[in-house]
Design a protein around this motif. Structure first.
Motif, short mmCIF file in Angstrom:
data_model
loop_
_atom_site.label_atom_id
_atom_site.label_comp_id
_atom_site.label_asym_id
_atom_site.label_seq_id
_atom_site.Cartn_x
_atom_site.Cartn_y
_atom_site.Cartn_z
N GLU A 51 -0.31 4.84 11.68
CA GLU A 51 -1.24 5.54 10.82
C GLU A 51 -1.18 4.98 9.40
O GLU A 51 -0.10 4.78 8.85
CB GLU A 51 -0.92 7.03 10.80
N GLN A 52 -2.35 4.72 8.78
CA GLN A 52 -2.41 4.21 7.42
C GLN A 52 -2.21 5.34 6.42
O GLN A 52 -2.58 6.48 6.68
CB GLN A 52 -3.76 3.54 7.15
N ALA A 53 -1.66 4.98 5.28
CA ALA A 53 -1.57 5.94 4.19
C ALA A 53 -2.97 6.22 3.67
O ALA A 53 -3.84 5.35 3.70
CB ALA A 53 -0.69 5.37 3.07
N PRO A 54 -3.24 7.44 3.21
CA PRO A 54 -4.57 7.76 2.70
C PRO A 54 -4.88 6.96 1.44
O PRO A 54 -3.98 6.56 0.70
CB PRO A 54 -4.49 9.26 2.40
N LEU A 55 -6.16 6.72 1.21
CA LEU A 55 -6.58 6.02 -0.01
C LEU A 55 -6.21 6.83 -1.24
O LEU A 55 -6.41 8.05 -1.28
CB LEU A 55 -8.09 5.79 0.01
N ASP A 56 -5.68 6.16 -2.24
CA ASP A 56 -5.36 6.82 -3.51
C ASP A 56 -6.62 6.79 -4.38
O ASP A 56 -6.94 5.78 -4.99
CB ASP A 56 -4.22 6.09 -4.20
N LEU A 57 -7.34 7.89 -4.41
CA LEU A 57 -8.59 7.97 -5.17
C LEU A 57 -8.38 8.55 -6.56
O LEU A 57 -9.35 8.83 -7.27
CB LEU A 57 -9.62 8.80 -4.41
N ASN A 58 -7.11 8.70 -6.97
CA ASN A 58 -6.78 9.15 -8.33
C ASN A 58 -5.67 8.27 -8.90
O ASN A 58 -4.60 8.76 -9.28
CB ASN A 58 -6.36 10.62 -8.32
N PRO A 59 -5.91 6.94 -8.97
CA PRO A 59 -4.86 6.04 -9.46
C PRO A 59 -4.54 6.31 -10.91
O PRO A 59 -5.39 6.71 -11.69
CB PRO A 59 -5.48 4.66 -9.26
#
Length: 298
Positions: free
Chosen positions: A30-38
């Protein structure tokens, strides 16, 4: 002057690819979720890379992620103002740190630009904002960003050009060379039908970049005084142009309002990139051998 060339699509290249955190591992992992708050430009570039990779598998999800990332990217890129001149056609104004300003225009492929050489050369950023908005008052942050310092603190000497040889353009590219590539400047580079990464750096008063993404998502970032100031993705079917201006100073003696100004010579660097299977066009121009009023366009 330093230059790195992207890879022509006609050349087959076997290369190792370094994955950002969370890229695919073993089957079923499973991939880590996208970081949409860098929290930084470095983290934002990793997210942009993940979005480009996602686009090959699920374009709808990738475009949705890019949309949700937009507000955070605007903050990291120091967005001052945005003008929508037509549906999906924008002109953005960004503050450069520690000084200077960057103007960007974006739209669909085939759609003309509202910021030609004449507009960029003849208007300050505040005047451009007034023109585009029908006379609206520019935001205070925009006026501050384009403000002039009273005394020059010393500019470095311009870099000298060290350009690598490049393949001769094909006959099919001749029209693009005339219509897409910047025609002049103290240093100009144009990459047509390329994949991979490229970059160019120079000590300049102003610099310019333009990217058309036609194969897959392309990316570009701008570094000013050796620090990344902005990162952007360009989706397939869209183009984006940039005009970056170093901070400016008054050339007259202190306490004398002579109205004469000049740009500092600062380090400007542009990086273009995408995944190995994609395709894009990019052109760059740097200007240092110009006076203040003549540095506005490539």
């Amino acid at each position: 002057m330093k230059l790195g060339c992207p890879i022509r699509r006609e050349v087959l290249l076997m290369a190792a690819v370094l994955c950002a955190a969370g890229c695919s591992g073993a089957p079923g992992e499973e991939q880590a979720p996208l970081d949409l708050n860098p929290s930084s430009q470095e983290e934002a570039r990793l997210t942009l890379q993940r979005i480009r990779e996602l686009h090959d598998e699920d374009p709808v999800a990738a475009l949705d992620a890019a949309r949700r990332l937009g507000p955070r990217l605007d903050a990291l890129n120091h967005l001052i103002a945005r003008v929508e001149v037509a549906p999906e056609h924008f002109v953005d104004f960004y503050e450069l740190k520690p000084d200077g300003i960057l103007v960007s225009e974006s739209g669909r492929l085939g759609e003309g630009s509202v910021l030609g050489d004449r507009e960029l050369a003849a208007h300050s950023s505040a005047e451009l904002y007034r023109q585009l908005t029908g006379g609206a008052v520019p935001p205070a942050a925009l006026l501050r960003a384009q403000g002039h310092r009273e005394v020059s603190s010393g500019s470095r000497a311009p870099a000298w050009a060290a350009v690598e040889p490049e393949a001769r353009s094909s006959a099919a590219e001749a029209s693009l060379l005339n219509s897409f590539c910047y025609p002049s400047g103290d240093f100009v580079k144009c990459w047509l039908n390329v994949a991979g990464n490229g970059w160019a750096s120079a000590n300049s008063k102003s610099s310019f970049a333009k990217v058309e993404a036609w194969g897959t998502v392309a990316g570009i970032w701008f570094s000013y005084e050796l620090s990344v100031n902005g990162s952007w993705n360009i989706n397939p079917g869209y183009w984006r142009s940039f005009s970056a201006y170093s901070g400016s100073y008054a050339t007259c003696p202190p306490l004398v309002a002579c109205g004469n100004f000049e740009y500092y010579i600062r380090n400007h660097r542009w990086d273009t990139f995408n995944n190995a299977g994609g395709g894009y066009h990019a052109t760059l121009a740097f200007r240092w051998n110009c006076s203040y009023g003549l540095c506005g366009s490539p």
